[in-house]
Design a protein around this motif. Structure first.
Motif, PDB file in Angstrom:
ATOM      1  N   LYS A   1       0.825  -1.215   0.000  1.00 61.02           N
ATOM      2  CA  LYS A   1       0.000   0.000   0.000  1.00 61.02           C
ATOM      3  C   LYS A   1       0.854   1.257   0.000  1.00 61.02           C
ATOM      4  N   SER A   2       1.827   1.319   0.905  1.00 59.28           N
ATOM      5  CA  SER A   2       2.651   2.528   1.021  1.00 59.28           C
ATOM      6  C   SER A   2       3.462   2.762  -0.241  1.00 59.28           C
ATOM      7  N   THR A   3       4.012   1.703  -0.801  1.00 56.57           N
ATOM      8  CA  THR A   3       4.778   1.849  -2.039  1.00 56.57           C
ATOM      9  C   THR A   3       3.880   2.307  -3.179  1.00 56.57           C
ATOM     10  N   THR A   4       2.659   1.780  -3.239  1.00 62.19           N
ATOM     11  CA  THR A   4       1.715   2.208  -4.273  1.00 62.19           C
ATOM     12  C   THR A   4       1.432   3.703  -4.165  1.00 62.19           C
ATOM     13  N   LEU A   5       1.214   4.195  -2.944  1.00 62.16           N
ATOM     14  CA  LEU A   5       0.973   5.620  -2.756  1.00 62.16           C
ATOM     15  C   LEU A   5       2.219   6.429  -3.091  1.00 62.16           C
ATOM     16  N   ASP A   6       3.392   5.926  -2.728  1.00 66.35           N
ATOM     17  CA  ASP A   6       4.639   6.631  -3.052  1.00 66.35           C
ATOM     18  C   ASP A   6       4.809   6.760  -4.563  1.00 66.35           C
ATOM     19  N   LEU A   7       4.491   5.701  -5.298  1.00 65.77           N
ATOM     20  CA  LEU A   7       4.579   5.747  -6.757  1.00 65.77           C
ATOM     21  C   LEU A   7       3.569   6.731  -7.335  1.00 65.77           C
TER      22      LEU A   7
ATOM     23  N   ILE B   1      -7.324  13.671  -4.171  1.00 66.06           N
ATOM     24  CA  ILE B   1      -6.890  13.761  -2.779  1.00 66.06           C
ATOM     25  C   ILE B   1      -6.473  12.369  -2.334  1.00 66.06           C
ATOM     26  N   VAL B   2      -5.236  12.250  -1.860  1.00 62.15           N
ATOM     27  CA  VAL B   2      -4.654  10.977  -1.451  1.00 62.15           C
ATOM     28  C   VAL B   2      -4.423  11.021   0.057  1.00 62.15           C
ATOM     29  N   LEU B   3      -4.968  10.044   0.775  1.00 60.50           N
ATOM     30  CA  LEU B   3      -4.938  10.038   2.234  1.00 60.50           C
ATOM     31  C   LEU B   3      -4.380   8.712   2.735  1.00 60.50           C
ATOM     32  N   ASP B   4      -3.350   8.784   3.579  1.00 65.09           N
ATOM     33  CA  ASP B   4      -2.740   7.581   4.137  1.00 65.09           C
ATOM     34  C   ASP B   4      -3.086   7.492   5.616  1.00 65.09           C
ATOM     35  N   GLU B   5      -3.949   6.526   5.977  1.00 65.89           N
ATOM     36  CA  GLU B   5      -4.396   6.356   7.366  1.00 65.89           C
ATOM     37  C   GLU B   5      -4.858   7.698   7.955  1.00 65.89           C
ATOM     38  N   PRO B   6      -5.820   8.361   7.322  1.00 69.90           N
ATOM     39  CA  PRO B   6      -6.118   9.751   7.672  1.00 69.90           C
ATOM     40  C   PRO B   6      -6.707   9.972   9.051  1.00 69.90           C
ATOM     41  N   THR B   7      -7.421   8.985   9.612  1.00 68.50           N
ATOM     42  CA  THR B   7      -8.132   9.239  10.872  1.00 68.50           C
ATOM     43  C   THR B   7      -7.409   8.670  12.094  1.00 68.50           C
ATOM     44  N   THR B   8      -6.163   8.253  11.920  1.00 68.85           N
ATOM     45  CA  THR B   8      -5.391   7.769  13.055  1.00 68.85           C
ATOM     46  C   THR B   8      -5.290   8.873  14.117  1.00 68.85           C
ATOM     47  N   GLY B   9      -5.654   8.551  15.337  1.00 64.17           N
ATOM     48  CA  GLY B   9      -5.564   9.523  16.430  1.00 64.17           C
ATOM     49  C   GLY B   9      -6.787  10.399  16.596  1.00 64.17           C
TER      50      GLY B   9
ATOM     51  N   ALA C   1      -5.904   4.979   2.139  1.00 61.73           N
ATOM     52  CA  ALA C   1      -5.470   3.704   2.712  1.00 61.73           C
ATOM     53  C   ALA C   1      -5.843   3.713   4.180  1.00 61.73           C
ATOM     54  N   THR C   2      -6.372   2.592   4.675  1.00 58.31           N
ATOM     55  CA  THR C   2      -6.827   2.565   6.057  1.00 58.31           C
ATOM     56  C   THR C   2      -6.742   1.156   6.623  1.00 58.31           C
ATOM     57  N   HIS C   3      -6.559   1.088   7.960  1.00 55.92           N
ATOM     58  CA  HIS C   3      -6.689  -0.174   8.672  1.00 55.92           C
ATOM     59  C   HIS C   3      -8.066  -0.275   9.335  1.00 55.92           C
ATOM     60  N   TYR C   4      -8.827   0.820   9.305  1.00 58.90           N
ATOM     61  CA  TYR C   4     -10.179   0.809   9.869  1.00 58.90           C
ATOM     62  C   TYR C   4     -11.133   0.318   8.787  1.00 58.90           C
TER      63      TYR C   4
ATOM     64  N   LEU D   1     -10.187  -1.565  -3.088  1.00 62.37           N
ATOM     65  CA  LEU D   1      -9.084  -2.279  -3.710  1.00 62.37           C
ATOM     66  C   LEU D   1      -8.347  -3.051  -2.623  1.00 62.37           C
ATOM     67  N   VAL D   2      -8.145  -4.344  -2.832  1.00 62.22           N
ATOM     68  CA  VAL D   2      -7.411  -5.162  -1.870  1.00 62.22           C
ATOM     69  C   VAL D   2      -6.088  -5.580  -2.499  1.00 62.22           C
ATOM     70  N   LEU D   3      -4.990  -5.146  -1.886  1.00 59.64           N
ATOM     71  CA  LEU D   3      -3.654  -5.530  -2.334  1.00 59.64           C
ATOM     72  C   LEU D   3      -3.138  -6.690  -1.494  1.00 59.64           C
ATOM     73  N   HIS D   4      -2.361  -7.552  -2.137  1.00 60.67           N
ATOM     74  CA  HIS D   4      -1.718  -8.662  -1.431  1.00 60.67           C
ATOM     75  C   HIS D   4      -0.420  -8.987  -2.152  1.00 60.67           C
ATOM     76  N   ARG D   5       0.692  -8.861  -1.424  1.00 67.06           N
ATOM     77  CA  ARG D   5       2.010  -9.100  -2.020  1.00 67.06           C
ATOM     78  C   ARG D   5       2.207  -8.289  -3.296  1.00 67.06           C
ATOM     79  N   GLY D   6       1.735  -7.057  -3.268  1.00 66.64           N
ATOM     80  CA  GLY D   6       1.965  -6.141  -4.376  1.00 66.64           C
ATOM     81  C   GLY D   6       1.055  -6.320  -5.563  1.00 66.64           C
ATOM     82  N   ARG D   7       0.105  -7.241  -5.477  1.00 61.90           N
ATOM     83  CA  ARG D   7      -0.817  -7.477  -6.584  1.00 61.90           C
ATOM     84  C   ARG D   7      -2.241  -7.122  -6.182  1.00 61.90           C
ATOM     85  N   LEU D   8      -3.060  -6.773  -7.167  1.00 62.26           N
ATOM     86  CA  LEU D   8      -4.454  -6.429  -6.917  1.00 62.26           C
ATOM     87  C   LEU D   8      -5.259  -7.706  -6.795  1.00 62.26           C
ATOM     88  N   LEU D   9      -5.679  -8.011  -5.563  1.00 63.49           N
ATOM     89  CA  LEU D   9      -6.369  -9.262  -5.291  1.00 63.49           C
ATOM     90  C   LEU D   9      -7.869  -9.145  -5.499  1.00 63.49           C
TER      91      LEU D   9
END
Length: 307
Positions: free
Chosen positions: A50-56, A157-165, A191-194, A206-214
């Protein structure tokens, strides 16, 4: 919202994109497209890419192969043009300046800026505009990062774990604002864990797994893809756990006191077999999986394939 591809040009396009760090393939042949007005949740276990995808996507890293296009240009060109706003989970904030000064600076640097007072109000930080940035709580810092991400009229607008805290009330207000952004035609990718947020907010998951779109679809489609249903019931007397675990089509079984909770790939057959045990299940309920349970089931099934 349907996930049928619109006729408009995609806001984001990944075409066979791969990125490795040494022997680790963080993104593996990723192809996807995001369209105007979509609110898209990016899910995946730790290490899914996920993080690498957002970085790209944000031009912070370059792919080893494949192409990334943002609004018809390279990621860097789109960002320089002010068409992308980003809120990173751990993005640094300048110390020794006030919230109002930092937001004012972000607005002054944006090619299509909003008024700082409007940005502060939208992010819910107007009341702390005079506070030094290094004196903020975790939730307040997240709202300031959101203000910086929306300092101007961006298309994506790209948000990485935006509601943490953030507390519950603040999270609800945040997502109400994000829905407004999408209603105005902007694309929101987060991207979120919630997973309950993804279920409630996203038009598309979108569900990623080992860098692929699952998996790629609405939350309801992702749940259906898991192919399992939840069964719960109560039993009286001594429970034969071995007999329960031998029931057909089980994926999981949990016994807590007199309550049995099962996941089954064929709920009808499993319930029929329960009655075949000669027991009388009370308070019987059969329901679809929630998004979190579906996510776990899908990724677990993929892990099993690789072993």
């Amino acid at each position: 919202m349907t996930t049928t591809a619109p006729t408009t040009a995609p806001v984001v396009g990944f075409d066979q994109v791969s990125k490795s760090y040494g022997e680790v393939r963080a993104v593996d042949g990723l192809t996807l497209a995001l369209h105007p007005g979509e609110t898209v949740a990016l899910l995946g276990p730790n290490g899914a890419g996920k993080s690498t995808t957002l970085d790209l996507l944000l031009g912070l890293r370059q792919p080893d192969s494949g192409t990334v296009r943002v609004l018809g240009a390279s990621p860097r060109e789109a960002i320089v043009a002010g068409r992308v706003g980003a809120m990173l989970q751990s993005g640094g904030l300048m110390d020794e300046v006030t919230v109002g000064e930092l937001v004012g600076l972000a607005c002054s640097l944006h090619p299509r800026p909003y008024q700082p007072s409007d940005v502060l109000a939208r992010a819910g930080v107007a009341q702390i505009a005079g506070r030094k940035v290094d004196k903020l709580s975790g939730g307040q810092a997240q709202r300031v990062r959101f203000a910086l991400a929306t300092a101007g009229d961006s298309d994506l607008i790209v948000l990485d774990e935006p509601t943490t805290g953030m507390d519950v009330t603040t999270r609800q207000g945040f997502w109400a604002t994000m829905r407004e952004q999408a209603d105005q035609g902007r694309t929101v990718l987060f991207a979120t864990h919630y997973l309950e947020e993804a279920d409630a907010i996203a038009d598309r998951v979108l569900v990623l797994h080992r860098g692929r779109l699952l998996a790629d679809g609405t939350a309801a489609e992702i749940k259906a893809k898991a192919g399992a249903r939840r069964i719960s019931f109560d039993l009286e007397g001594e429970i034969d756990e071995a007999a329960l675990r031998a029931l057909p089509f089980l994926t999981t079984v949990d016994v807590s006191g007199q309550t049995v909770r099962i996941q089954s790939s064929d709920a009808d057959a499993t319930v029929h077999a329960v009655y075949g045990l000669g027991v009388y299940p009370r308070n019987l309920e059969v329901a679809g999986l929630g998004l979190e349970q579906a996510f776990v089931a899908i990724t677990a099934a993929e892990e099993a394939k690789t072993k």
